[in-house]
Design a protein around this motif. Structure first.
Motif, PDB file in Angstrom:
ATOM      1  N   VAL A 476     -18.323  17.300  15.671  1.00  0.00           N
ATOM      2  CA  VAL A 476     -19.759  17.146  15.962  1.00  0.00           C
ATOM      3  C   VAL A 476     -19.962  16.146  17.089  1.00  0.00           C
ATOM      4  O   VAL A 476     -20.743  16.385  18.027  1.00  0.00           O
ATOM      5  CB  VAL A 476     -20.529  16.705  14.698  1.00  0.00           C
ATOM      6  N   LEU A 477     -19.280  15.010  17.039  1.00  0.00           N
ATOM      7  CA  LEU A 477     -19.417  13.997  18.078  1.00  0.00           C
ATOM      8  C   LEU A 477     -18.942  14.521  19.431  1.00  0.00           C
ATOM      9  O   LEU A 477     -19.546  14.223  20.470  1.00  0.00           O
ATOM     10  CB  LEU A 477     -18.647  12.733  17.690  1.00  0.00           C
ATOM     11  N   ASN A 478     -17.876  15.313  19.411  1.00  0.00           N
ATOM     12  CA  ASN A 478     -17.414  15.924  20.657  1.00  0.00           C
ATOM     13  C   ASN A 478     -18.462  16.867  21.227  1.00  0.00           C
ATOM     14  O   ASN A 478     -18.682  16.922  22.439  1.00  0.00           O
ATOM     15  CB  ASN A 478     -16.103  16.685  20.428  1.00  0.00           C
ATOM     16  N   GLU A 479     -19.109  17.628  20.323  1.00  0.00           N
ATOM     17  CA  GLU A 479     -20.152  18.546  20.761  1.00  0.00           C
ATOM     18  C   GLU A 479     -21.345  17.792  21.341  1.00  0.00           C
ATOM     19  O   GLU A 479     -22.068  18.319  22.198  1.00  0.00           O
ATOM     20  CB  GLU A 479     -20.621  19.416  19.584  1.00  0.00           C
ATOM     21  N   LEU A 480     -21.545  16.561  20.883  1.00  0.00           N
ATOM     22  CA  LEU A 480     -22.635  15.734  21.398  1.00  0.00           C
ATOM     23  C   LEU A 480     -22.232  14.965  22.650  1.00  0.00           C
ATOM     24  O   LEU A 480     -22.989  14.134  23.156  1.00  0.00           O
ATOM     25  CB  LEU A 480     -23.105  14.752  20.309  1.00  0.00           C
ATOM     26  N   GLY A 481     -21.021  15.233  23.136  1.00  0.00           N
ATOM     27  CA  GLY A 481     -20.560  14.621  24.377  1.00  0.00           C
ATOM     28  C   GLY A 481     -19.967  13.248  24.220  1.00  0.00           C
ATOM     29  O   GLY A 481     -19.817  12.508  25.206  1.00  0.00           O
ATOM     30  N   ILE A 482     -19.593  12.879  22.989  1.00  0.00           N
ATOM     31  CA  ILE A 482     -19.004  11.557  22.739  1.00  0.00           C
ATOM     32  C   ILE A 482     -17.490  11.697  22.610  1.00  0.00           C
ATOM     33  O   ILE A 482     -17.002  12.433  21.739  1.00  0.00           O
ATOM     34  CB  ILE A 482     -19.596  10.926  21.462  1.00  0.00           C
ATOM     35  N   GLU A 483     -16.762  11.010  23.457  1.00  0.00           N
ATOM     36  CA  GLU A 483     -15.300  11.069  23.421  1.00  0.00           C
ATOM     37  C   GLU A 483     -14.794  10.296  22.206  1.00  0.00           C
ATOM     38  O   GLU A 483     -15.171   9.147  21.990  1.00  0.00           O
ATOM     39  CB  GLU A 483     -14.731  10.466  24.703  1.00  0.00           C
ATOM     40  N   THR A 484     -13.945  10.936  21.411  1.00  0.00           N
ATOM     41  CA  THR A 484     -13.468  10.312  20.167  1.00  0.00           C
ATOM     42  C   THR A 484     -11.965  10.496  19.999  1.00  0.00           C
ATOM     43  O   THR A 484     -11.355  11.386  20.592  1.00  0.00           O
ATOM     44  CB  THR A 484     -14.167  10.929  18.941  1.00  0.00           C
ATOM     45  N   SER A 485     -11.399   9.667  19.154  1.00  0.00           N
ATOM     46  CA  SER A 485      -9.995   9.800  18.743  1.00  0.00           C
ATOM     47  C   SER A 485      -9.837   9.070  17.417  1.00  0.00           C
ATOM     48  O   SER A 485     -10.701   8.275  17.027  1.00  0.00           O
ATOM     49  CB  SER A 485      -9.054   9.215  19.799  1.00  0.00           C
ATOM     50  N   PHE A 486      -8.744   9.340  16.727  1.00  0.00           N
ATOM     51  CA  PHE A 486      -8.483   8.673  15.456  1.00  0.00           C
ATOM     52  C   PHE A 486      -7.592   7.460  15.672  1.00  0.00           C
ATOM     53  O   PHE A 486      -6.756   7.443  16.576  1.00  0.00           O
ATOM     54  CB  PHE A 486      -7.835   9.631  14.456  1.00  0.00           C
ATOM     55  N   VAL A 487      -7.781   6.467  14.821  1.00  0.00           N
ATOM     56  CA  VAL A 487      -7.031   5.227  14.939  1.00  0.00           C
ATOM     57  C   VAL A 487      -5.694   5.342  14.220  1.00  0.00           C
ATOM     58  O   VAL A 487      -5.658   5.650  13.025  1.00  0.00           O
ATOM     59  CB  VAL A 487      -7.835   4.037  14.359  1.00  0.00           C
ATOM     60  N   MET A 488      -4.625   5.147  14.933  1.00  0.00           N
ATOM     61  CA  MET A 488      -3.262   5.116  14.388  1.00  0.00           C
ATOM     62  C   MET A 488      -2.993   6.322  13.491  1.00  0.00           C
ATOM     63  O   MET A 488      -3.214   7.457  13.887  1.00  0.00           O
ATOM     64  CB  MET A 488      -3.021   3.792  13.665  1.00  0.00           C
ATOM     65  N   ASP A 489      -2.551   6.066  12.280  1.00  0.00           N
ATOM     66  CA  ASP A 489      -2.135   7.157  11.402  1.00  0.00           C
ATOM     67  C   ASP A 489      -3.215   7.583  10.413  1.00  0.00           C
ATOM     68  O   ASP A 489      -2.951   8.362   9.509  1.00  0.00           O
ATOM     69  CB  ASP A 489      -0.873   6.754  10.609  1.00  0.00           C
ATOM     70  N   THR A 490      -4.422   7.065  10.554  1.00  0.00           N
ATOM     71  CA  THR A 490      -5.472   7.431   9.609  1.00  0.00           C
ATOM     72  C   THR A 490      -6.499   8.334  10.273  1.00  0.00           C
ATOM     73  O   THR A 490      -6.736   8.257  11.474  1.00  0.00           O
ATOM     74  CB  THR A 490      -6.182   6.191   9.047  1.00  0.00           C
ATOM     75  N   HIS A 491      -7.071   9.225   9.462  1.00  0.00           N
ATOM     76  CA  HIS A 491      -8.137  10.095   9.957  1.00  0.00           C
ATOM     77  C   HIS A 491      -9.502   9.589   9.518  1.00  0.00           C
ATOM     78  O   HIS A 491     -10.506  10.276   9.714  1.00  0.00           O
ATOM     79  CB  HIS A 491      -7.932  11.526   9.439  1.00  0.00           C
ATOM     80  N   TRP A 492      -9.521   8.410   8.925  1.00  0.00           N
ATOM     81  CA  TRP A 492     -10.774   7.907   8.353  1.00  0.00           C
ATOM     82  C   TRP A 492     -11.400   6.794   9.189  1.00  0.00           C
ATOM     83  O   TRP A 492     -12.369   6.179   8.765  1.00  0.00           O
ATOM     84  CB  TRP A 492     -10.547   7.452   6.912  1.00  0.00           C
ATOM     85  N   ILE A 493     -10.826   6.521  10.366  1.00  0.00           N
ATOM     86  CA  ILE A 493     -11.445   5.587  11.308  1.00  0.00           C
ATOM     87  C   ILE A 493     -11.502   6.261  12.679  1.00  0.00           C
ATOM     88  O   ILE A 493     -10.468   6.627  13.243  1.00  0.00           O
ATOM     89  CB  ILE A 493     -10.673   4.259  11.403  1.00  0.00           C
ATOM     90  N   LEU A 494     -12.701   6.455  13.177  1.00  0.00           N
ATOM     91  CA  LEU A 494     -12.915   7.112  14.467  1.00  0.00           C
ATOM     92  C   LEU A 494     -13.140   6.061  15.550  1.00  0.00           C
ATOM     93  O   LEU A 494     -13.910   5.122  15.368  1.00  0.00           O
ATOM     94  CB  LEU A 494     -14.141   8.019  14.402  1.00  0.00           C
ATOM     95  N   LYS A 495     -12.460   6.247  16.679  1.00  0.00           N
ATOM     96  CA  LYS A 495     -12.705   5.409  17.840  1.00  0.00           C
ATOM     97  C   LYS A 495     -13.566   6.198  18.815  1.00  0.00           C
ATOM     98  O   LYS A 495     -13.166   7.269  19.287  1.00  0.00           O
ATOM     99  CB  LYS A 495     -11.392   4.989  18.504  1.00  0.00           C
ATOM    100  N   CYS A 496     -14.752   5.698  19.078  1.00  0.00           N
ATOM    101  CA  CYS A 496     -15.704   6.400  19.946  1.00  0.00           C
ATOM    102  C   CYS A 496     -15.862   5.647  21.268  1.00  0.00           C
ATOM    103  O   CYS A 496     -15.892   4.410  21.295  1.00  0.00           O
ATOM    104  CB  CYS A 496     -17.074   6.516  19.276  1.00  0.00           C
ATOM    105  N   LYS A 497     -15.976   6.390  22.335  1.00  0.00           N
ATOM    106  CA  LYS A 497     -16.266   5.818  23.639  1.00  0.00           C
ATOM    107  C   LYS A 497     -17.780   5.863  23.835  1.00  0.00           C
ATOM    108  O   LYS A 497     -18.354   6.915  24.113  1.00  0.00           O
ATOM    109  CB  LYS A 497     -15.568   6.616  24.743  1.00  0.00           C
ATOM    110  N   LEU A 498     -18.434   4.693  23.683  1.00  0.00           N
ATOM    111  CA  LEU A 498     -19.885   4.615  23.781  1.00  0.00           C
ATOM    112  C   LEU A 498     -20.292   3.810  25.014  1.00  0.00           C
ATOM    113  O   LEU A 498     -19.635   2.811  25.359  1.00  0.00           O
ATOM    114  CB  LEU A 498     -20.478   3.961  22.530  1.00  0.00           C
ATOM    115  N   PRO A 499     -21.371   4.213  25.674  1.00  0.00           N
ATOM    116  CA  PRO A 499     -21.817   3.474  26.869  1.00  0.00           C
ATOM    117  C   PRO A 499     -22.513   2.170  26.480  1.00  0.00           C
ATOM    118  O   PRO A 499     -23.308   2.113  25.540  1.00  0.00           O
ATOM    119  CB  PRO A 499     -22.804   4.445  27.527  1.00  0.00           C
ATOM    120  N   SER A 500     -22.218   1.109  27.205  1.00  0.00           N
ATOM    121  CA  SER A 500     -22.874  -0.178  26.979  1.00  0.00           C
ATOM    122  C   SER A 500     -24.320  -0.102  27.464  1.00  0.00           C
ATOM    123  O   SER A 500     -24.590   0.438  28.541  1.00  0.00           O
ATOM    124  CB  SER A 500     -22.137  -1.294  27.715  1.00  0.00           C
TER     125      SER A 500
END
Length: 547
Positions: A476-500
């Motif tokens: 969903v976040l990708n569809e909204l144009g937000i670049e995301t990835s998962f932190v290390m070996d867990t799928h329960w923490i999302l790292k989002c690239k947000l504009p300041s």
């Protein structure tokens, strides 16, 4: 040269006609952007390390060693949700090839019953399209993730083509040294290592291959062909078993429910279950809501056909009575093929009645109905037989295609489309930098409505599978144009690239994802974005009730 070119063009016309019809029937899955359940696994993978793909452990320990490589290979094609439609089109293309081979072989059977090449060709075409609009194929096409199982079906079909060429071997030595035999065994081995259930399509292909001479199977030449075809099938199973044994320690160390070493010890109970659920589902043909109202007339039709056949046999000439043993043997062979079509699930200690597991069983049931129908046609004149058979097949073709279209649209595409948009609307417009957590609340009592869901294939929302929640949110976040990835070996923490909001430059913002099941309204939490799925549940439940 001209005849050869004309034959090629004719075959291409048939193939693309099948492709066009199947693409039309399944057009909702091709034209509408959505995802369901396993489809979201593609968004849980960084496209870097194969071991990081979410289903890696389950697929490997299930003995699908090539399957995981295919999942990753197709995963490189997926970056956005619309890319899943491409996978679905590839799936339809694979199945169209399999349907074309079925058409070529079924044409021989129809020619034997109708004696008119053009009518036989038309009837074979109609019947084959009917096969590939049955629920198992509806599931494989509606789920983009079904492409890897479909690849297994493709290899099983190729194995059947090669086995057909090898089956005419004059003796055992010629059979085992034949290049076509080796190719067929290798193709079946690949299919088994992709998805064991998909390999069972080989037995369906063998069934339609020997169908024109099914009652003459005890003839010396026919008997040899059947032996060769079964030998090829069982040889690949034996080699695959040896491969599994060589990896037994690893597979058992990371064992899951689908690990192939967990064999049922309650064979009789499993057979009763087979008749009660998978076979009963298959007898309902295109209906995904099994009912005796649909299956009952079909069962009575088959029983009446058997009774009438043996009654006529009793009244027939003495010469016909001598064929009784051949008929009984053919019945035993058919029964064996039906059980073989569902073999992995009959052996497994878990019960897996899913439609995608019946991809060989349900088509076999449809052919049994065809055999019974052709028996009653034999009482008609040859001219009338052509018109009646074509009319009935056109009628079934239209009903099957329309039902498949509606099943896909109403019970998979629209529910999934509504779900992803419901979640998107909950997130869109929110200032994500103000949140530290995303809490997804799923109705705890959703199981009470399980009677309205068809396994994990139709209607059931993806959010009800908790392991899918992080992947759904990333999608969903990708569809909204937000670049995301998962932190290390867990799928329960999302790292989002947000504009300041000051400089406009993007920075890393972390969101913890949680999922709970509760029927109570969730209490507000500080810096937590709550996505309450009760609203979606009410929407989809009310929509289901309106049908």
């Amino acid at each position: 040269m001209i005849k050869s070119l004309q034959k090629i063009l004719n075959n291409l016309f048939i193939f693309f006609s099948i492709l066009l019809i199947l693409a039309t029937v399944y057009s909702p899955a091709l034209l509408i952007s959505y995802a369901h359940h396993d489809d979201y696994n593609y968004f849980g993978w960084t496209q870097e390390d194969i071991k990081q793909h979410p289903p890696f452990s389950n697929v490997i320990t299930a003995g699908r060693f090539l399957g995981i490589f295919l999942i990753n290979l197709y995963g490189f094609l997926v970056h956005r949700m619309t890319d899943l439609n491409l996978l679905r089109f590839i799936t339809i293309s694979y199945l169209s090839f399999c349907a074309f081979i079925c058409y070529r072989w079924m044409g021989r059977y129809f020619l034997k019953t109708i004696f008119s090449p053009k009518i036989a060709s038309l009837n074979a075409f109609l019947f084959v399209v009917m096969i590939f609009t049955l629920p198992p194929f509806q599931v494989l096409i509606s789920l983009a993730a079904g492409i890897y199982e479909t690849t297994g079906i493709l290899f099983a079909t190729i194995a059947a083509i090669l086995a057909c060429k090898a089956s005419v071997a004059r003796d055992f030595k010629e059979l085992v040294t034949n290049k076509y035999t080796m190719g067929a065994v290798l193709a079946l081995l690949f299919s088994l290592m992709i998805h064991q259930t998909a390999t069972m399509f080989y037995w369906f292909m063998i069934f339609i291959l020997i169908l024109p001479e099914f009652t003459q199977i005890l003839h010396r030449d026919k008997r040899k062909i059947v032996f060769n075809l079964f030998f090829i099938g069982f040889s690949s199973f034996l080699i695959y078993s040896l491969v599994l044994l060589s990896f037994k320690d690893y597979l058992m160390k990371y064992a899951t429910l689908y690990t192939p070493f967990f064999i049922t010890r309650e064979q009789l109970q499993k057979i009763f279950w087979f008749f009660e659920e998978p076979l009963f589902n298959s007898l309902n043909l295109w209906s995904i809501f099994p009912s005796i109202r649909y299956a009952g007339p079909g069962i009575l039709f088959i029983l009446l056909t058997i009774i009438c056949y043996f009654f006529n046999l009793k009244l027939s000439q003495e010469k016909e009575k001598k064929n009784l043993f051949k008929i009984i043997f053919s019945g035993i062979l058919l029964t064996c093929l039906i059980f073989l079509s569902f073999l992995p699930n009959l052996l497994s200690y878990i019960q897996a009645p899913f439609y995608r597991c019946c991809l060989a069983l349900t088509p076999m049931v449809l052919i049994v109905f065809l055999i019974a129908f052709n028996y009653w046609l034999s009482f008609f004149s040859q001219t009338l037989r052509k018109y009646v058979s074509t009319f009935v097949l056109i009628l079934c073709f239209v009903i099957g295609s329309y039902t498949a279209y509606q099943n896909i649209l109403d019970y998979r595409v629209i529910p999934s489309y509504m779900e992803i948009n419901f979640i998107k609307n909950k997130i869109q417009g929110r200032r994500l930098m103000e949140y530290q957590k995303i809490l997804v609340v799923v109705p705890e009592s959703y199981g009470n409505w399980s009677q309205y869901y068809r396994y994990d294939e139709f209607i059931v929302p993806s959010m009800y599978f908790f392991q899918d929640i992080p992947f759904i949110l990333r999608c969903v976040l990708n569809e909204l144009g937000i670049e995301t990835s998962f932190v290390m070996d867990t799928h329960w923490i999302l790292k989002c690239k947000l504009p300041s909001w000051k400089s406009g430059e993007k920075y890393d913002h972390y969101l913890e994802i949680r999922g709970i099941a509760s029927d109570k309204p969730p209490a507000s939490e500080d810096k937590t974005l709550i996505i309450d799925m009760h609203g979606y549940h009410n929407l989809i439940f009310n929509r289901r009730m309106s049908f």
